[in-house]
Scaffold this motif. Structure first.
Motif, PDB file in Angstrom:
ATOM      1  N   THR A 141     -20.772 -30.184  10.515  1.00  0.00           N
ATOM      2  CA  THR A 141     -21.737 -29.312  11.191  1.00  0.00           C
ATOM      3  C   THR A 141     -21.347 -29.292  12.654  1.00  0.00           C
ATOM      4  OG1 THR A 141     -23.274 -31.145  11.566  1.00  0.00           O
ATOM      5  CG2 THR A 141     -23.607 -29.843   9.556  1.00  0.00           C
ATOM      6  N   GLN A 142     -22.046 -28.536  13.448  1.00  0.00           N
ATOM      7  CA  GLN A 142     -21.708 -28.430  14.866  1.00  0.00           C
ATOM      8  C   GLN A 142     -21.717 -29.811  15.530  1.00  0.00           C
ATOM      9  OE1 GLN A 142     -20.733 -25.581  16.390  1.00  0.00           O
ATOM     10  NE2 GLN A 142     -20.227 -26.851  18.171  1.00  0.00           N
ATOM     11  N   GLY A 143     -20.559 -30.230  16.057  1.00  0.00           N
ATOM     12  CA  GLY A 143     -20.466 -31.512  16.747  1.00  0.00           C
ATOM     13  C   GLY A 143     -20.310 -32.712  15.837  1.00  0.00           C
ATOM     14  N   VAL A 144     -20.214 -32.491  14.513  1.00  0.00           N
ATOM     15  CA  VAL A 144     -20.044 -33.583  13.553  1.00  0.00           C
ATOM     16  C   VAL A 144     -18.768 -33.323  12.761  1.00  0.00           C
ATOM     17  CG1 VAL A 144     -21.019 -34.814  11.582  1.00  0.00           C
ATOM     18  CG2 VAL A 144     -22.532 -33.944  13.383  1.00  0.00           C
ATOM     19  N   TYR A 145     -17.903 -34.335  12.705  1.00  0.00           N
ATOM     20  CA  TYR A 145     -16.590 -34.170  12.075  1.00  0.00           C
ATOM     21  C   TYR A 145     -16.399 -35.205  10.964  1.00  0.00           C
ATOM     22  CZ  TYR A 145     -15.642 -31.285  16.154  1.00  0.00           C
ATOM     23  OH  TYR A 145     -15.703 -30.314  17.132  1.00  0.00           O
ATOM     24  N   ASP A 146     -15.758 -34.759   9.884  1.00  0.00           N
ATOM     25  CA  ASP A 146     -15.423 -35.626   8.759  1.00  0.00           C
ATOM     26  C   ASP A 146     -13.914 -35.817   8.703  1.00  0.00           C
ATOM     27  OD1 ASP A 146     -18.053 -35.793   8.092  1.00  0.00           O
ATOM     28  OD2 ASP A 146     -17.921 -34.532   6.291  1.00  0.00           O
ATOM     29  N   ILE A 147     -13.495 -37.077   8.511  1.00  0.00           N
ATOM     30  CA  ILE A 147     -12.075 -37.412   8.400  1.00  0.00           C
ATOM     31  C   ILE A 147     -11.875 -38.170   7.090  1.00  0.00           C
ATOM     32  CG2 ILE A 147     -10.134 -38.632   9.446  1.00  0.00           C
ATOM     33  CD1 ILE A 147     -11.552 -38.358  12.140  1.00  0.00           C
ATOM     34  N   GLU A 148     -10.969 -37.706   6.263  1.00  0.00           N
ATOM     35  CA  GLU A 148     -10.690 -38.378   4.989  1.00  0.00           C
ATOM     36  C   GLU A 148      -9.916 -39.666   5.244  1.00  0.00           C
ATOM     37  OE1 GLU A 148      -9.252 -36.897   0.657  1.00  0.00           O
ATOM     38  OE2 GLU A 148      -7.744 -36.692   2.251  1.00  0.00           O
ATOM     39  N   ILE A 149     -10.384 -40.768   4.612  1.00  0.00           N
ATOM     40  CA  ILE A 149      -9.756 -42.080   4.767  1.00  0.00           C
ATOM     41  C   ILE A 149      -9.169 -42.498   3.427  1.00  0.00           C
ATOM     42  CG2 ILE A 149     -10.072 -44.477   5.475  1.00  0.00           C
ATOM     43  CD1 ILE A 149     -10.534 -42.408   7.712  1.00  0.00           C
ATOM     44  N   VAL A 168      -8.988 -36.596  17.520  1.00  0.00           N
ATOM     45  CA  VAL A 168      -7.539 -36.547  17.364  1.00  0.00           C
ATOM     46  C   VAL A 168      -7.099 -37.761  16.560  1.00  0.00           C
ATOM     47  CG1 VAL A 168      -5.312 -36.579  18.556  1.00  0.00           C
ATOM     48  CG2 VAL A 168      -7.243 -35.309  19.544  1.00  0.00           C
ATOM     49  N   CYS A 169      -6.344 -37.495  15.480  1.00  0.00           N
ATOM     50  CA  CYS A 169      -5.814 -38.594  14.661  1.00  0.00           C
ATOM     51  C   CYS A 169      -4.576 -38.090  13.935  1.00  0.00           C
ATOM     52  CB  CYS A 169      -6.847 -39.083  13.663  1.00  0.00           C
ATOM     53  SG  CYS A 169      -6.269 -40.450  12.635  1.00  0.00           S
ATOM     54  N   ASN A 170      -3.435 -38.695  14.196  1.00  0.00           N
ATOM     55  CA  ASN A 170      -2.187 -38.266  13.562  1.00  0.00           C
ATOM     56  C   ASN A 170      -2.240 -38.494  12.055  1.00  0.00           C
ATOM     57  OD1 ASN A 170      -1.034 -37.541  16.008  1.00  0.00           O
ATOM     58  ND2 ASN A 170      -0.156 -39.594  16.348  1.00  0.00           N
ATOM     59  N   GLY A 171      -1.857 -37.472  11.305  1.00  0.00           N
ATOM     60  CA  GLY A 171      -1.756 -37.604   9.859  1.00  0.00           C
ATOM     61  C   GLY A 171      -3.064 -37.605   9.119  1.00  0.00           C
ATOM     62  N   ILE A 215      -8.365 -43.160  15.757  1.00  0.00           N
ATOM     63  CA  ILE A 215      -8.980 -41.883  16.115  1.00  0.00           C
ATOM     64  C   ILE A 215      -9.428 -41.917  17.561  1.00  0.00           C
ATOM     65  CG2 ILE A 215     -10.886 -40.294  15.602  1.00  0.00           C
ATOM     66  CD1 ILE A 215     -10.094 -42.721  12.920  1.00  0.00           C
ATOM     67  N   LYS A 216      -9.103 -40.891  18.303  1.00  0.00           N
ATOM     68  CA  LYS A 216      -9.621 -40.708  19.646  1.00  0.00           C
ATOM     69  C   LYS A 216     -10.700 -39.629  19.593  1.00  0.00           C
ATOM     70  CE  LYS A 216      -6.555 -43.552  21.285  1.00  0.00           C
ATOM     71  NZ  LYS A 216      -6.966 -44.940  21.667  1.00  0.00           N
ATOM     72  N   TYR A 217     -11.838 -39.910  20.236  1.00  0.00           N
ATOM     73  CA  TYR A 217     -12.920 -38.920  20.205  1.00  0.00           C
ATOM     74  C   TYR A 217     -13.760 -39.050  21.462  1.00  0.00           C
ATOM     75  CZ  TYR A 217     -16.631 -42.312  19.071  1.00  0.00           C
ATOM     76  OH  TYR A 217     -17.563 -43.324  19.115  1.00  0.00           O
ATOM     77  N   ASN A 218     -14.697 -38.137  21.620  1.00  0.00           N
ATOM     78  CA  ASN A 218     -15.562 -38.100  22.800  1.00  0.00           C
ATOM     79  C   ASN A 218     -16.997 -38.292  22.321  1.00  0.00           C
ATOM     80  OD1 ASN A 218     -16.683 -37.728  25.287  1.00  0.00           O
ATOM     81  ND2 ASN A 218     -15.760 -35.728  25.670  1.00  0.00           N
ATOM     82  N   SER A 219     -17.473 -39.525  22.375  1.00  0.00           N
ATOM     83  CA  SER A 219     -18.746 -39.899  21.766  1.00  0.00           C
ATOM     84  C   SER A 219     -19.928 -39.088  22.295  1.00  0.00           C
ATOM     85  CB  SER A 219     -19.028 -41.387  22.002  1.00  0.00           C
ATOM     86  OG  SER A 219     -20.299 -41.746  21.527  1.00  0.00           O
ATOM     87  N   VAL A 220     -20.834 -38.752  21.367  1.00  0.00           N
ATOM     88  CA  VAL A 220     -22.123 -38.160  21.728  1.00  0.00           C
ATOM     89  C   VAL A 220     -23.131 -39.294  21.770  1.00  0.00           C
ATOM     90  CG1 VAL A 220     -23.923 -36.528  21.078  1.00  0.00           C
ATOM     91  CG2 VAL A 220     -21.517 -35.982  20.632  1.00  0.00           C
ATOM     92  N   LEU A 221     -23.514 -39.729  22.938  1.00  0.00           N
ATOM     93  CA  LEU A 221     -24.400 -40.895  23.076  1.00  0.00           C
ATOM     94  C   LEU A 221     -25.854 -40.498  22.905  1.00  0.00           C
ATOM     95  CD1 LEU A 221     -22.671 -42.651  26.092  1.00  0.00           C
ATOM     96  CD2 LEU A 221     -22.456 -43.200  23.663  1.00  0.00           C
TER      97      LEU A 221
END
Length: 726
Positions: free
Chosen positions: A704-712, A694-697, A720-726
């Motif tokens: 891929t499954q479980g991997v997300y890209d965010i443009e900076i 979750v990230c506003n704007g 960014i709020k996220y749920n880490s995969v340890l």
């Protein structure tokens, strides 16, 4: 800086008023022929080495600067110009090809289109000029050559210049006309010992940590011989018969005086021995350093890792001098293999491009090429790889265009030394190094050397494209592809799931070493199945000969990070670099074997104190933590686009700054939150998360499954709020 004008007709000032007050076109600076200052300065630095008082020069060919240089630039002036001119050397001046006779104090440049030319001769240092006016200023837009091919016909008319190779002038932070290139010196700062012990005629000063500079003796009085014995350890300083460096002073002052050692030295401890009748009030030092500021940084939840990072930074600064050198005590030479790692660390700490280009140019020297760089085959290939990375991190095409001819002639030399099967194999005069490793075979065609050549050929193809040499680009790309195919045909062993070490007498040997396999990982030469095979059968296999030098641990841990093994790497870092800290290291060593005891850690090369306890390649955590934990790296040259892929590796949080050519990328990462911002470029933040972040704007896409890209985007902070995969 003070200037000693050693040259005949060294300085002339030419003052010419401008008719009106137009603005300066560009800030004036000292300029010279590209590469010459670096070669001249390298010769000065590398010939300061001594071994127990004896002069010990490098054992490879040293080139020299060109002694006669032609400078010129064309100007289009709206009004007459007046300028100042400072020159290192004998010189003449021409305006539009007409000589200004003598060593003029004043000349006039009329309005209109005109060419200003200077020809300078200087043998003791590099021919250089500083021109300061309003529009007529010396900078890298001036053209220079060492042969103008000018001739005069029977009428006395000078020819139009033809057949001459003109390059853009070189410059580096010499913007004071009173401080020319020949006057360059590193900065100095007074420091005092943390503890001083006196016993009879001996004074032992402890400066608390590894350091470098001049020893200063205060209130020295008496007649006799004074001995100064330096030690990176207490044991070395006290062993006057076998310490690596020492100075002897013959003194006869009749009253108290202060004395400074003639040469800079590396030490923590200084043992001063005086003769009867002599006395010293106190001891201090002048710390010598290159004044470059940290732009990058790293912190995390583990204080031992923070300590490792801090000591790595200090180690790196000590070895960042006129050039990136290998170690401050013993060699103080420019070694291409050591320097290559320093370039990478530099991009994550200092991002000081001049230090990189100075070192590359000093190492390359001039044509003709008669041997490998430092006489070492792999070190020649590291030179090419250094240019590859320099372009990726800086995006500097000008450097490559300027020096492409020197790249090409060096590659021609390499290709001419292939054997009848088209492979690199050690010939007479070649030192095949790879690593300090007991029993490491250098016989036959080594997979490691072929791998480095393949990467160097890829660098040449990229550089040829930048230099607008399409024929060369196609040639080098074809050679690289052919060699890569041959590497896997010849060295890949399906049963061992690895590249074997060598090919001897037409046969694959059974020996598997880590070297070629780990380079193949971060060169991305393996497919996914091969990567996993190498990871299991080589990198994580204790039956394969272990690496004990920080030099090659650098690459081994990089390969493991590239495979996603940051948690394993973190443990290794704590064991290896943390192991040195537990033994009292204040800077990181040339080699560390946990199985050694006591003073065994000080010995190397058959000498009790031969090991360097401050070696540039020991500072590799700077690079590993920046590139593979913060996860920031360029995707296109000069960080026009970049990737930020943070990996905690078992840490609770990490934060840091990575410098770019014109700015910074800042990142904080915990198991639930990420903050990132950048001052330039367009980035991709790639994170693993159990749920969509979750990230506003922000534009968030699933890669891929479980991997997300965010443009900076630049100049914007993202939370960014996220749920880490340890």
């Amino acid at each position: 800086m003070t200037i000693k004008y050693r040259h005949l007709f060294f300085l002339s000032m030419i003052f010419i008023f401008l008719g009106t007050g137009s603005a300066f076109a560009q800030k004036a600076t000292w300029i010279w022929y590209p590469g010459d200052f670096e070669i001249w300065l390298g010769n000065k630095m590398q010939n300061r080495r001594t071994e127990r008082g004896s002069f010990l020069p490098p054992f490879w060919k040293l080139d020299n600067h060109y002694v006669l240089i032609d400078f010129h630039k064309d100007f289009d002036l709206a009004e007459p110009e007046r300028a100042e001119l400072f020159v290192e050397g004998q010189y003449n001046v021409k305006i539009d090809g007409k000589s200004v006779f003598g060593y003029p104090g004043k000349i006039s440049i009329p309005a209109g289109k005109h060419r200003v030319s200077l020809k300078v001769f200087c043998q003791n240092s590099v021919p250089a000029i500083f021109v300061k006016g309003r529009k007529v200023n010396s900078d890298s837009s001036w053209l220079v050559t060492y042969e103008d091919k000018e001739w005069i016909d029977q009428s006395g008319k000078a020819s139009d210049q033809s057949g001459t190779n003109w390059l853009h002038a070189a410059a580096w932070d010499f913007e004071d006309p009173a401080s020319p290139p020949s006057a360059f010196k590193l900065s100095l700062k007074p420091q005092s010992p943390v503890k001083t012990e006196r016993s009879g005629r001996s004074i032992l000063a402890d400066f608390g940590k590894e350091t470098f500079g001049f020893v200063k003796l205060h209130g020295l009085k008496g007649k006799g011989i004074l001995g100064i014995y330096y030690g990176e350890s207490r044991e070395e300083a006290l062993d006057t018969a076998q310490c690596e460096t020492l100075d002897k002073l013959w003194l006869k002052p009749d009253k108290k005086a202060d004395t400074l050692s003639a040469l800079t030295r590396a030490f923590r401890f200084v043992n001063i021995q005086i003769e009867p009748g002599m006395s010293i009030d106190s001891v201090s030092m002048l710390y010598e350093y290159l004044p470059v500021a940290d732009k990058g940084g790293f912190r995390c939840s583990d204080e031992e890792i923070n300590r490792i990072y801090d000591v790595s930074k200090y180690t790196f600064h000590l070895n960042t001098r006129e050039f990136f050198i290998d170690g401050i005590k013993r060699d103080r030479w420019i070694w291409s293999g050591d320097a290559y790692q320093s370039y990478l660390m530099n991009y994550y700490l200092l991002f000081d491009s001049p230090s990189v280009t100075r070192t590359l140019l000093a190492l390359r020297g001039k044509d003709p090429v008669t041997s490998h760089i430092n006489t070492i085959m792999d070190y020649t290939f590291y030179w090419f790889m250094g240019i590859h990375d320099y372009y990726e991190y800086t995006g500097d095409k000008t450097f490559i265009r300027q020096f492409y001819p020197r790249m090409k002639s060096l590659m021609d030399y390499c290709l001419s030394r292939r054997n009848q099967d088209g492979m690199m194999e050690g010939m007479a005069g070649d030192w095949v190094f790879i690593d300090w490793a007991e029993g490491l075979s250098k016989k036959g065609e080594l997979s490691f050397e072929q791998l480095l050549l393949a990467r160097s050929l890829e660098t040449m193809a990229t550089s040829a494209a930048i230099a607008q040499e399409p024929g060369d680009e196609a040639k080098y790309a074809a050679l690289a592809a052919e060699l890569k195919k041959k590497i896997f045909d010849q060295y890949w062993n399906k049963d061992k799931q690895a590249l074997v070490h060598s090919f001897v007498n037409g046969q694959q040997t059974a020996n598997v070493t880590r070297y070629a396999n780990m380079f193949g990982i971060f060169f991305n030469y393996f497919n996914e199945a091969q990567k996993q095979g190498v990871k299991k059968n080589v990198l994580m296999n204790d039956q394969v000969q272990k690496i004990t030098t920080p030099y090659m641990r650098f690459y081994e841990l990089e390969a493991l990070c590239a495979l996603g093994e940051q948690q394993y790497v973190l443990k290794e870092m704590k064991d290896y670099w943390g192991g040195m800290l537990k033994l009292g290291a204040t800077s990181f060593w040339e080699e560390f074997d946990p199985g050694k005891k006591g003073t065994e850690h000080l010995a190397m090369y058959g000498r009790p104190y031969g090991k360097s306890l401050c070696h540039a390649w020991g500072a590799s955590p700077i690079y590993l933590l920046g590139k593979y934990f913060l996860g920031i790296k360029p995707l296109s040259p000069g960080y026009q686009t970049y990737l930020a892929e943070p990996v905690l590796g078992g840490l609770k949080w990490i934060e840091g700054t990575v410098p770019t050519p014109k700015g910074l990328v800042k990142l904080y990462c915990s198991t639930t939150a990420i903050r990132i911002s950048a001052t330039e470029g367009t980035g991709t933040l790639r994170i693993k998360s159990k749920t969509k972040p979750v990230c506003n704007g922000a534009l968030i896409k699933m890669a891929t499954q479980g991997v997300y890209d965010i443009e900076i985007l630049k100049e914007k902070e993202y939370d960014i709020k996220y749920n880490s995969v340890l």
